[in-house]
Write a protein that holds these residues in place. Structure first.
Motif, PDB file in Angstrom:
ATOM      1  N   UNK A   1       9.872   5.678   2.663  1.00 56.97           N
ATOM      2  CA  UNK A   1      10.124   7.089   2.392  1.00 56.97           C
ATOM      3  C   UNK A   1      10.649   7.851   3.589  1.00 56.97           C
ATOM      4  N   UNK A   2      10.285   7.428   4.788  1.00 58.49           N
ATOM      5  CA  UNK A   2      10.728   8.115   6.012  1.00 58.49           C
ATOM      6  C   UNK A   2      12.244   8.128   6.148  1.00 58.49           C
ATOM      7  N   UNK A   3      12.932   7.164   5.524  1.00 58.04           N
ATOM      8  CA  UNK A   3      14.384   7.042   5.685  1.00 58.04           C
ATOM      9  C   UNK A   3      15.175   7.800   4.608  1.00 58.04           C
ATOM     10  N   UNK A   4      14.494   8.602   3.781  1.00 55.12           N
ATOM     11  CA  UNK A   4      15.170   9.283   2.681  1.00 55.12           C
ATOM     12  C   UNK A   4      15.063  10.805   2.829  1.00 55.12           C
ATOM     13  N   UNK A   5      16.080  11.435   3.385  1.00 57.49           N
ATOM     14  CA  UNK A   5      16.078  12.899   3.472  1.00 57.49           C
ATOM     15  C   UNK A   5      16.073  13.521   2.070  1.00 57.49           C
ATOM     16  N   UNK A   6      15.175  14.450   1.848  1.00 58.79           N
ATOM     17  CA  UNK A   6      15.050  15.043   0.521  1.00 58.79           C
ATOM     18  C   UNK A   6      16.318  15.798   0.131  1.00 58.79           C
ATOM     19  N   UNK A   7      16.982  16.439   1.090  1.00 57.29           N
ATOM     20  CA  UNK A   7      18.196  17.187   0.735  1.00 57.29           C
ATOM     21  C   UNK A   7      19.271  16.267   0.162  1.00 57.29           C
ATOM     22  N   UNK A   8      19.356  15.038   0.650  1.00 54.68           N
ATOM     23  CA  UNK A   8      20.325  14.090   0.104  1.00 54.68           C
ATOM     24  C   UNK A   8      19.899  13.600  -1.273  1.00 54.68           C
ATOM     25  N   UNK A   9      18.601  13.423  -1.487  1.00 61.58           N
ATOM     26  CA  UNK A   9      18.118  13.011  -2.795  1.00 61.58           C
ATOM     27  C   UNK A   9      18.376  14.101  -3.835  1.00 61.58           C
TER      28      UNK A   9
ATOM     29  N   UNK B   1       0.840  -1.208   0.000  1.00 61.38           N
ATOM     30  CA  UNK B   1       0.000   0.000   0.000  1.00 61.38           C
ATOM     31  C   UNK B   1       0.871   1.252   0.000  1.00 61.38           C
ATOM     32  N   UNK B   2       0.437   2.282  -0.718  1.00 61.08           N
ATOM     33  CA  UNK B   2       1.248   3.480  -0.863  1.00 61.08           C
ATOM     34  C   UNK B   2       1.533   4.142   0.486  1.00 61.08           C
ATOM     35  N   UNK B   3       0.581   4.121   1.401  1.00 63.16           N
ATOM     36  CA  UNK B   3       0.824   4.741   2.713  1.00 63.16           C
ATOM     37  C   UNK B   3       1.892   3.970   3.486  1.00 63.16           C
ATOM     38  N   UNK B   4       1.843   2.651   3.409  1.00 65.56           N
ATOM     39  CA  UNK B   4       2.882   1.857   4.087  1.00 65.56           C
ATOM     40  C   UNK B   4       4.254   2.142   3.479  1.00 65.56           C
TER      41      UNK B   4
END
Length: 422
Positions: free
Chosen positions: A139-147, A130-133
Motif C-alpha cells: 500500500x505504501x507504493x500507491x498514491x491515493x491521488x493516482x488511484x 498479514x494485513x499490516x505487512x
C-alpha cells in the motif's frame, strides 16, 4: 523465435504496450515468462476471455512460458465496474469456480516442453499475508491521488465505491510482483479495460525492486456501431457448452457483420494473412456467400469445442430449416437447439398429448391459436419439418424427438421449440 509482437499486431491483438521497442527486444532475447489472469466471477470463462487465451497460445508457440493465473483471492473481491458494486460471492462458491476455470484454461496452453505452462492461484500468496505487512509493503507504493484518477474510480465516486473494490488494483499489482519474484515473470497482458491495473503492477515492481518489466493490452472488440461484441440477445457467450451450446456458439459467430468479420478472423482464427486476405476479397465481392463468416464460426467452434461438436452444430442448423432430418440429432445437440431458438412448455393432460394448434402457439412461431389455424390453412405450418394439414390433429408419441421435443416452423425461417412436460 519469430517477431511475435509483429504477429500479434497484424492480428489486431495489441491496443497498448509499455515501450514497444524495449518489449520487442525483450521478447526477441527470450524466452520470456508471461502471465494473464482470470477472476472466477462465474462458473465459466466467456467469449471475451478467449482473446487472452489466444494471445497466450501465440506467445507460447513463439517459445515463451505461460503462467495462467486463476484469481482465487481477486475473485473474492471483483474488479470495480462502472455500473456499481459487485455482489460478493461466498468463499465456497469462488473456490468451486476456481477449479472449473482452472480446467477450462488448461485446454488452451501446452503443459509439456521447454515452454510448459503453469496454472497459478493468487490465493496461495495473498491469503497468507498479514494485513499490516500488506499495507506497509504494498500500500505504501500507491498514491491515493493516482488511484482516484482511474477512470472507473472517478466514474463511481459520486454514487460511491467501497474500499474493497477501490483496493482491487493493489491486489492485482501484488500478483505481478509475486510472479516476478517466484517465477521471473516479466510480461503481463490483459484486456485494455485492465490497462490501469496492469501498468500499476509494472510500477509496483519498479518501486519495490528497481527492475523494469513489461505489459501489453488487447483491444476490446466492438460491432460496427461501436457497441461491445460478445453477447447475444439471450446474454453472455460462455465457453462452457452447458451454458452456451456449441450450436448457439457457432450461430453467434456465423452472424458476424460483414464490416467486422475480417477483424474477428484475424483475432480468432489461426489462418494465415494470405487466407484471410482471400476471404476479405470474397466478402467484398460476394457478401451473400458469407464465406468469411463460415470460416470464422468453424474455426472458433473447432478451437473451443471440437470439430465433432461443430459438425453437430452445422447438422442441427440444417435440420432446423428442413435441409436434414431432425431425428438424426443427438439429444445433447437438440437440447442446445431448443434452448437457443426459444419457445415454451406444454403439459400433457391425463397422458393425452396436445393438439398441433396448441404446439404452434406455445412455440412462439404464431401469436395465437387462430393464427395457427390460419397458417395451417395457408400451407405454412410445420412440426419437425413435416407440413401440418389438419388443424384438429393431435401430437403423437412417435413425433416427439428424444421423447419430449417438437420443433415448429412457420414458413421458411420462423422457428420455435416446444418441450412436452408429462
Amino acid at each position: 523465435m519469430t517477431d511475435i509482437l509483429n504477429e500479434l499486431s497484424w492480428r489486431g491483438l495489441v491496443a497498448e504496450s509499455t515501450d514497444r521497442d524495449a518489449l520487442r527486444d525483450h521478447l526477441a532475447a527470450g524466452p520470456v515468462t508471461f502471465y494473464v489472469g482470470f477472476d472466477p466471477t462465474a462458473p465459466s470463462l466467456h467469449f471475451g476471455n478467449l482473446v487472452q487465451l489466444i494471445v497466450a497460445g501465440h506467445l507460447q508457440r513463439a517459445g515463451h512460458r505461460p503462467l495462467i493465473l486463476v484469481g482465487g483471492s481477486t475473485g473474492l473481491i471483483g474488479d470495480p465496474k462502472d455500473s456499481g458494486e459487485r455482489t460478493l460471492n461466498s468463499k465456497e462458491v469462488v473456490a468451486g469456480w476456481v477449479e472449473k476455470i482452472r480446467g477450462q484454461v488448461s485446454k488452451y496452453v501446452d503443459f509439456e516442453g521447454p515452454a510448459a505452462a503453469t496454472v497459478v492461484n493468487n490465493l496461495d500468496w495473498t491469503g497468507t499475508v498479514p494485513v499490516l505487512d500488506f499495507l506497509r509493503d504494498i500500500g505504501k507504493h500507491f498514491p491515493v491521488n493516482r488511484m482516484l484518477a482511474r477512470d472507473v474510480v472517478r466514474n463511481r465516486l459520486e454514487a460511491g465505491i467501497s474500499y474493497t473494490e477501490f483496493s482491487y488494483v493493489l491486489l492485482q499489482s501484488f500478483d505481478y510482483l509475486e510472479l516476478f519474484r517466484r517465477h521471473g515473470c516479466t510480461l503481463q497482458f490483459g484486456g485494455s479495460d485492465q490497462w490501469g491495473n496492469i501498468t500499476a503492477g509494472v510500477e509496483l515492481i519498479r518501486r519495490s525492486t528497481g527492475d523494469r518489466v513489461h505489459a501489453l493490452a488487447t483491444p476490446l472488440l466492438t460491432k460496427a456501431d461501436g457497441t461491445k461484441f460478445g453477447k447475444t440477445e439471450s446474454g453472455t457467450v460462455w465457453l462452457d457448452p452447458q451454458m452456451t451450446s456449441p450450436y448457439a456458439f457457432h450461430q453467434f459467430f456465423l452472424n458476424a457483420e460483414d464490416a467486422k468479420v475480417i477483424e474477428y478472423l484475424k483475432v480468432f482464427s489461426p489462418r494465415s494473412a494470405e487466407e484471410i486476405d482471400e476471404l476479405a476479397k470474397a466478402t467484398e465481392e460476394r457478401p451473400h456467400e458469407r464465406r468469411a463468416q463460415r470460416a470464422l464460426a468453424d474455426d472458433v467452434t473447432d478451437f473451443v469445442h471440437s470439430r465433432r461438436a461443430r459438425e453437430a452444430a452445422e447438422a442441427a442448423a440444417a435440420a432446423l430449416f428442413g435441409r436434414a432430418d431432425l431425428a438424426d440429432l443427438d439429444e445433447e445437440t437438440l437440447t442446445g437447439v431448443v434452448a437457443e431458438v426459444g419457445g415454451g412448455e406444454v403439459a400433457s393432460a391425463d397422458g393425452e398429448l396436445p393438439g398441433v394448434v396448441d404446439v404452434l402457439e406455445a412455440s412462439g412461431v404464431v401469436a395465437s391459436k387462430s393464427a395457427a389455424r390460419r397458417t395451417i390453412a395457408e400451407g405454412g405450418a410445420y412440426l419437425n419439418n413435416e407440413k401440418v394439414t389438419d388443424p384438429d390433429a393431435k401430437v403423437t408419441d412417435a413425433a416427439l424427438l428424444h421423447g419430449r421435443y417438437l420443433i415448429a416452423r412457420r414458413g421458411r425461417k420462423t422457428v420455435g421449440a416446444v418441450t412436452i412436460r408429462r
